[in-house]
Design an enzyme around this catalytic site. Structure first.
Site, mmCIF file in Angstrom:
data_model
loop_
_atom_site.group_PDB
_atom_site.id
_atom_site.type_symbol
_atom_site.label_atom_id
_atom_site.label_comp_id
_atom_site.label_asym_id
_atom_site.label_seq_id
_atom_site.Cartn_x
_atom_site.Cartn_y
_atom_site.Cartn_z
ATOM 1 N N SER A 132 0.842 -1.201 0.000
ATOM 2 C CA SER A 132 0.000 0.000 0.000
ATOM 3 C C SER A 132 0.869 1.240 0.000
ATOM 4 O O SER A 132 1.961 1.256 0.595
ATOM 5 C CB SER A 132 -0.859 -0.024 1.265
ATOM 6 O OG SER A 132 -1.435 1.238 1.489
ATOM 7 N N LYS A 135 1.766 -3.589 6.962
ATOM 8 C CA LYS A 135 2.143 -3.623 5.533
ATOM 9 C C LYS A 135 3.645 -3.346 5.390
ATOM 10 O O LYS A 135 4.341 -4.023 4.626
ATOM 11 C CB LYS A 135 1.345 -2.587 4.733
ATOM 12 C CG LYS A 135 -0.099 -2.959 4.499
ATOM 13 C CD LYS A 135 -0.262 -3.991 3.387
ATOM 14 C CE LYS A 135 -1.685 -4.505 3.319
ATOM 15 N NZ LYS A 135 -1.875 -5.669 2.470
ATOM 16 N N TYR A 156 -2.428 -1.332 10.981
ATOM 17 C CA TYR A 156 -2.638 -1.864 9.629
ATOM 18 C C TYR A 156 -1.476 -1.439 8.720
ATOM 19 O O TYR A 156 -0.828 -2.263 8.069
ATOM 20 C CB TYR A 156 -3.979 -1.380 9.046
ATOM 21 C CG TYR A 156 -3.991 -1.393 7.537
ATOM 22 C CD1 TYR A 156 -4.128 -2.586 6.846
ATOM 23 C CD2 TYR A 156 -3.786 -0.220 6.804
ATOM 24 C CE1 TYR A 156 -4.069 -2.604 5.451
ATOM 25 C CE2 TYR A 156 -3.727 -0.226 5.432
ATOM 26 C CZ TYR A 156 -3.877 -1.419 4.765
ATOM 27 O OH TYR A 156 -3.802 -1.427 3.395
#
Ligand code: UD1
Length: 331
Positions: A124, A153, A149
């Site tokens: 991302s 990543k 989150y």
């Protein structure tokens, strides 16, 4: 090629399965339906006329994961399975780190043990943090992530990079997605989050259907043309096609990093206005306070994807709005 798509019933995974099948690949899917529905598999069949080979479980179940590697001679893996709700990750860091990191470690262990040397990872643009300059190239430094989150990543990118260095025959591709929105043109698959959505487009969709009464626009005092946040929205079908290109083109050993974005930035109000115009609907909104952790502007420099993958995003903002609404009407 025979390709395992983890999280293949999810929003992005299901679109990837469609594009892989249409490109002539065989597809194996592992998904636990924690954020998806079994009907998606029928819709993939309806769109492509082909079936994926499906396994229902969470990859944390290592024995079951190993069985998939034993039963299938896999050529490559597209690893999408992960928890992805930013807000929830703040209140459930243990669950987020366990799920996202452990599944990645199990997948890489199986790759090593079963000699599968090609993985494409769903990363991302969040790993860039608050960008110093835009557009973002892959050489921009990684930044501070603002939630578990996003941190997971960044950690998964690091794990995969270290694994590639230890097993240099591997090809590890980190695809950094900007803001995927839209749905398949058939209206069969798309994004339908349970409860109140965190992300802009699903929220806009639910205000347009009347399920939610009003969109909160998080801040109109950013340093952007209209004061609202600017992002690089990319049609999910373009994004899925980027994976097919990556799996075919980045087969040589090494760590390959590539942005998947359009290179264009649109503001929150651009999205609202485009959605209203294209679909002939009203999207009520009111300006609210800024959302903690948000940044003003984020968009990609997509040059590398064009040069190395021969891939460019082809769909317009109008396509993204129309396809989202078409999906909403069918569901
Ligand atoms: C968010 C995540 C990012 C993740 C991505 C997945 C944060 C801080 N970042 O990105 O880590 O990879 O989703 O797609 O959450 N907005 C509103 N009202 C809303 C929702 C959003 O005004 O109800 C605005 C936001 O302030 C932002 C833009 O819309 O300017 C896009 O927001 P969103 O769709 O949540 O994506 P990101 O925040 O860019």
């Amino acid at each position: 090629m025979k390709i395992l798509v983890t999280g293949g019933a999810g929003y992005i995974g299901s679109h990837i399965c469609v594009e892989l099948l249409q490109a002539g690949h065989d597809v194996v899917v592992i998904d636990d339906f924690s954020n998806s529905q079994p009907e998606v598999l029928e819709y993939i069949h309806e769109i492509t006329g082909k079936n994926v080979q499906f396994y229902e479980f969470n990859i944390l179940d290592e024995a079951k994961t190993e069985k998939v590697f034993q039963e299938n001679q896999l050529d490559a893996i597209i690893h999408c399975a992960a928890f992805k709700a930013v807000g929830e990750s703040v209140s459930k860091p243990i669950e987020y780190y366990t799920n996202n990191l452990m599944t990645t470690l199990i997948v890489t262990k199986m790759m090593r043990d079963y000699h599968v040397n090609n993985i494409v990872f769903s990363s991302s643009a969040t790993v860039y943090g608050d960008p110093k300059v835009v557009p973002l190239t892959e050489d921009c430094p990684l930044g501070e992530t603002t939630n578990p989150y996003g941190t997971s990543k960044a950690m998964m990118e690091r794990v995969l990079t270290d694994v590639q260095h230890a097993y240099p025959q591997m090809s590890v591709t980190l695809l950094r997605y900007f803001n995927p929105i839209g749905a398949h043109a058939s209206g069969l698959i798309g994004e339908n989050p349970k409860g109140i959505p965190n992300n802009l487009m699903p929220y806009v969709m639910k205000v347009a259907t009347g399920e939610l009464s009003c969109l909160g626009v998080f801040g109109d005092d950013y340093d952007t043309p209209d004061g609202t946040g600017v992002r690089d929205y990319i049609h999910v079908v373009d994004l899925a096609k980027g994976h097919v290109a990556a799996i075919e083109k980045y087969s040589q050993p090494g760590v390959h990093i590539c942005n998947l974005g359009t290179g264009k930035g649109y503001s929150v109000l651009d999205i609202v206005k485009a959605f209203e115009k294209v679909n002939g609907v009203k999207v009520n909104y009111e300006i609210k306070a800024r959302r903690p952790g948000d940044i003003a502007t984020c968009y990609a420099d997509p040059t590398r994807a064009k040069e190395e993958l021969g891939w460019v995003a082809e769909k317009t903002l109008e396509d993204m709005c129309r396809d989202t609404w078409n999906f909403a009407k069918k569901h």
